[in-house]
Design an enzyme around this catalytic site. Structure first.
Site, short mmCIF file in Angstrom:
data_model
loop_
_atom_site.label_atom_id
_atom_site.label_comp_id
_atom_site.label_asym_id
_atom_site.label_seq_id
_atom_site.Cartn_x
_atom_site.Cartn_y
_atom_site.Cartn_z
N HIS A 50 31.14 25.15 39.00
CA HIS A 50 32.36 24.39 38.74
C HIS A 50 32.44 23.23 39.74
CE1 HIS A 50 36.58 23.30 38.33
NE2 HIS A 50 36.56 23.93 37.16
N GLY B 275 42.35 18.59 35.42
CA GLY B 275 43.68 18.67 36.01
C GLY B 275 44.41 17.35 36.11
N ASN C 39 40.06 29.43 32.85
CA ASN C 39 39.78 29.52 34.29
C ASN C 39 41.12 29.45 35.02
OD1 ASN C 39 38.95 29.23 36.93
ND2 ASN C 39 38.10 27.16 36.65
N SER D 55 41.45 18.93 31.05
CA SER D 55 42.77 18.61 30.47
C SER D 55 42.88 18.93 28.98
CB SER D 55 43.13 17.14 30.74
OG SER D 55 43.27 16.92 32.13
N LYS E 117 41.56 29.73 38.13
CA LYS E 117 41.38 29.22 39.50
C LYS E 117 42.13 30.12 40.48
CE LYS E 117 40.98 24.67 37.49
NZ LYS E 117 40.88 23.25 37.72
N GLU F 141 34.77 22.14 41.41
CA GLU F 141 35.54 22.47 42.63
C GLU F 141 34.68 23.27 43.61
OE1 GLU F 141 38.99 24.09 40.65
OE2 GLU F 141 39.44 22.09 39.89
N GLY G 137 41.60 25.07 32.13
CA GLY G 137 42.21 25.44 33.40
C GLY G 137 43.69 25.68 33.23
N GLY G 138 44.49 24.67 33.54
CA GLY G 138 45.95 24.79 33.56
C GLY G 138 46.54 25.45 32.32
N GLU H 194 32.21 19.18 31.92
CA GLU H 194 33.54 18.89 32.44
C GLU H 194 33.51 17.62 33.28
OE1 GLU H 194 36.07 22.69 32.70
OE2 GLU H 194 34.91 22.57 34.53
C1 PEP Z 1 38.79 23.40 34.82
O1 PEP Z 1 39.17 23.56 35.96
O2 PEP Z 1 37.69 23.86 34.46
C2 PEP Z 1 39.64 22.63 33.91
C3 PEP Z 1 39.09 22.16 32.83
O3 PEP Z 1 40.94 22.42 34.30
P1 PEP Z 1 42.10 21.73 33.43
O4 PEP Z 1 42.04 22.29 32.04
O5 PEP Z 1 43.37 22.09 34.13
O6 PEP Z 1 41.81 20.27 33.44
#
Ligand code: PEP
Length: 248
Positions: free
Chosen positions: A93, A169, A9, A208, A11, A95, A229-230, A163
């Site tokens: 999600h 994050g 993702n 993460s 984002k 967010e 994500g990241g 999640e």
């Molecule tokens: C996400 O936004 O779905 C996510 C898991 O982000 P990150 O891996 O950066 O924690």
């Protein structure tokens, strides 16, 4: 047996240069690689789908509107995402739940809209830090699943991503025992509700996930992959996560 999936993702990150790198990511996959889905911002969907055409990498949107069309400035319909060549869309999600006040019924409707457009919904659930500290996590997640997952979910049209919001994050990750506990509960709920289909639905962990912790997380029997994500923004970080999943 649920299919393994590594989903990224992006984002509100990424540009055409990052999309160009997707062709390289796709070219680097071996024949036994897990399914890979990258979810870039909507403006990059068509270019990303083109860059990954006929490759091991599929493309997904990050959200869709439940309605098929209409006066919804700034929103995007599931059919529009599908028209770009994308195959998946993330719904629910945290967010979106937090930042856009989306409720379980909203997310349920979005999943149905995704299915109607021929997309697989990657449906996210997870508890906040306060909920985790209140030690009511399993009930909260089970309730979210019950309320946001439509009845006719199948392993083909749905992926569930657990999640924990406090892990997204932040660099904080639940213990392996906590991940096993939540994913085993989710598998039991899915199977109780959907029978064989529930046993086959892909269950992702997200929050993460990094090259350094992926192999440990994938030890959990009911973790069939990750929503990343990241670390999905750098092929050098995402590839070892894909490799750890393949090896699990
Ligand atoms: C996400 O936004 O779905 C996510 C898991 O982000 P990150 O891996 O950066 O924690």
């Amino acid at each position: 047996m649920a299919r393994k999936l590594a989903a990224g993702n992006w984002k509100m990150n990424g540009d055409l240069a990052l999309v160009d790198g997707l062709a390289t990511l796709a070219g680097n996959q071996s024949t036994d690689a897990p399914q890979i889905v990258i979810c870039p911002p909507h403006t990059l969907l068509a270019q990303a789908a083109k860059a990954c055409e006929n490759s091991a990498v599929e493309i997904g949107g990050q959200d869709c509107r439940a309605e098929a069309k209409g006066a919804y400035t700034g929103d995007i319909a599931a059919s529009m995402i599908a028209e770009t060549g994308a195959t998946h869309v993330i719904v629910g999600h945290s967010e979106r739940r937090d930042g856009h006040h989306e409720t379980n019924p909203d997310i349920r409707a979005k999943a149905q809209a995704a299915w109607a457009a021929g997309l697989t919904a990657i449906l996210c659930i997870g508890e906040s830090e306060a909920e985790r500290e209140g030690s009511d996590t399993l009930t909260i997640i089970a309730d979210q699943l019950q309320a946001s997952l439509p009845d006719n979910a199948t392993a083909e049209n749905t992926v569930i991503a657990y999640e924990p919001i406090w892990a997204i994050g932040t660099g904080k990750v639940p213990t392996l025992a906590q991940i096993i506990e939540t994913h085993d509960m989710l598998r039991a709920e899915l199977t109780a509700r959907l029978g064989d289909e529930g046993a086959k639905i892909t269950l992702l962990y997200g929050g993460s996930v990094k090259p350094t912790n992926a192999a440990e997380i994938f030890q959990a029997e009911n973790v069939n992959g990750a929503l990343v994500g990241g670390a999905s923004l750098k092929p050098t970080d995402f590839q070892p996560i894909i490799d750890a999943l393949a090896a699990s």
